[in-house]
Write a protein that holds these residues in place. Structure first.
Motif, short mmCIF file in Angstrom:
data_model
loop_
_atom_site.label_atom_id
_atom_site.label_comp_id
_atom_site.label_asym_id
_atom_site.label_seq_id
_atom_site.Cartn_x
_atom_site.Cartn_y
_atom_site.Cartn_z
N ALA A 36 7.72 14.59 7.20
CA ALA A 36 7.30 14.31 8.67
C ALA A 36 5.61 14.42 8.75
N ARG A 37 5.14 15.19 8.29
CA ARG A 37 3.67 15.44 8.25
C ARG A 37 2.90 14.31 7.59
N LEU A 38 3.36 13.91 6.58
CA LEU A 38 2.84 12.69 5.85
C LEU A 38 2.78 11.58 6.72
N TYR A 39 4.33 11.07 7.29
CA TYR A 39 4.67 9.95 8.18
C TYR A 39 3.61 10.06 9.38
N SER A 40 3.32 11.21 9.76
CA SER A 40 2.37 11.39 11.05
C SER A 40 0.91 10.72 10.83
N TYR A 41 0.53 10.70 9.57
CA TYR A 41 -0.66 9.97 9.18
C TYR A 41 -0.64 8.58 9.16
N LEU A 42 0.59 7.83 9.04
CA LEU A 42 0.84 6.43 8.80
C LEU A 42 0.67 5.79 10.14
N GLY A 43 0.24 4.42 10.28
CA GLY A 43 0.39 3.76 11.51
C GLY A 43 0.32 2.33 11.23
N GLU A 44 -0.05 1.64 11.57
CA GLU A 44 -0.05 0.15 11.40
C GLU A 44 -0.76 -0.44 10.25
N THR A 45 -1.89 0.58 9.61
CA THR A 45 -2.61 -0.04 8.70
C THR A 45 -2.54 0.87 7.49
N PRO A 46 -2.01 0.52 6.10
CA PRO A 46 -1.70 1.04 5.14
C PRO A 46 -2.90 1.96 5.05
N VAL A 47 -2.73 3.27 4.27
CA VAL A 47 -3.46 4.08 4.05
C VAL A 47 -3.62 4.54 2.58
N PRO A 48 -4.79 4.73 1.91
CA PRO A 48 -4.66 5.26 0.61
C PRO A 48 -4.14 6.24 0.06
N GLY A 70 9.61 9.35 0.28
CA GLY A 70 9.70 8.27 1.04
C GLY A 70 10.20 7.11 0.50
N LEU A 71 9.80 6.63 -0.61
CA LEU A 71 10.40 5.42 -1.37
C LEU A 71 11.77 5.41 -1.64
N ASN A 72 12.26 6.64 -1.93
CA ASN A 72 13.78 6.84 -2.47
C ASN A 72 14.55 6.81 -0.87
N SER A 73 13.98 7.20 0.28
CA SER A 73 14.57 7.10 1.42
C SER A 73 14.57 5.72 2.14
N LYS A 74 13.46 4.85 1.45
CA LYS A 74 13.23 3.46 1.80
C LYS A 74 12.62 3.37 3.08
N PHE A 75 11.94 4.48 3.36
CA PHE A 75 10.89 4.44 4.64
C PHE A 75 9.56 4.11 4.24
N LEU A 76 9.07 4.14 3.03
CA LEU A 76 7.87 3.71 2.59
C LEU A 76 7.62 2.76 1.63
N GLU A 77 6.32 2.01 1.41
CA GLU A 77 6.14 0.96 0.41
C GLU A 77 4.86 1.14 0.03
N MET A 99 12.25 4.28 11.66
CA MET A 99 12.30 5.96 12.16
C MET A 99 11.34 6.12 12.78
N SER A 100 9.91 5.64 12.44
CA SER A 100 8.75 6.01 13.41
C SER A 100 8.94 5.89 14.74
N ASP A 101 9.29 4.65 15.07
CA ASP A 101 9.49 4.46 16.56
C ASP A 101 10.37 5.49 17.38
N ILE A 102 11.51 5.97 16.61
CA ILE A 102 12.33 7.00 16.99
C ILE A 102 11.84 8.12 17.21
N ALA A 103 10.86 8.59 16.24
CA ALA A 103 10.12 9.73 16.34
C ALA A 103 9.15 9.91 17.45
N LEU A 104 8.60 9.04 17.69
CA LEU A 104 7.56 8.64 18.83
C LEU A 104 8.17 8.80 20.00
#
Length: 137
Positions: A36-48, A70-77, A99-104
């Motif tokens: 969840a902490r990692l996901y909090s740093y993701l937005g619309e723009t891909p992050v290195p 996150g890849l295994n959970s199919k939340f990330l690319e 998932m992010s929209d629900i968390a927001l």
């Protein structure tokens, strides 16, 4: 008197606890606090990945492990940077965005709950103070 750092951390923990408690009811009970902490740093723009490691203050290897979850959970690319193919960028997948929209929405609900408890004016004041510019590190 408690330090500002301690106060801010404990209040952030209140919001994160609210989010994690409601993750299960929304079908995301397997998302760990670290994920969840990692996901909090993701937005619309891909992050290195290197930037995620810096922001999270963890090793690149630890970021790779979280991204793999996150890849295994199919939340990330993971995609290549258009500027440098050696740089891997992380972004939400379609499932991750959902998932992010629900968390927001859950975070917004926590803020509304807090406003009922502390008062709307206090929440507006707190938001105004936290939005002020801070010095660079």
């Amino acid at each position: 008197m408690k330090s500002l750092r301690t106060l801010l951390r404990s209040r952030l923990e209140w919001i994160e606890d609210h989010l994690m408690k409601n993750a299960e009811k929304n079908g995301y009970g397997y998302v760990t606090p670290s994920m969840a902490r990692l996901y909090s740093y993701l937005g619309e723009t891909p992050v290195p990945m290197s930037e995620l490691a810096r922001r999270l203050q963890i090793s690149r290897q630890a970021v790779h492990q979280l991204v793999a979850e996150g890849l295994n959970s199919k939340f990330l690319e993971v995609i290549n940077s258009p500027d440098d193919k050696r740089i891997k960028l992380v972004k939400f997948s379609t499932n991750g965005k959902e998932m992010s929209d629900i968390a927001l929405a859950e975070i917004h609900q926590a803020e509304q709950e807090l406003a009922k408890y502390l008062g709307e004016d206090n929440i507006k004041q707190l938001r105004r103070i936290l939005e002020l510019p801070w010095p660079e590190n």
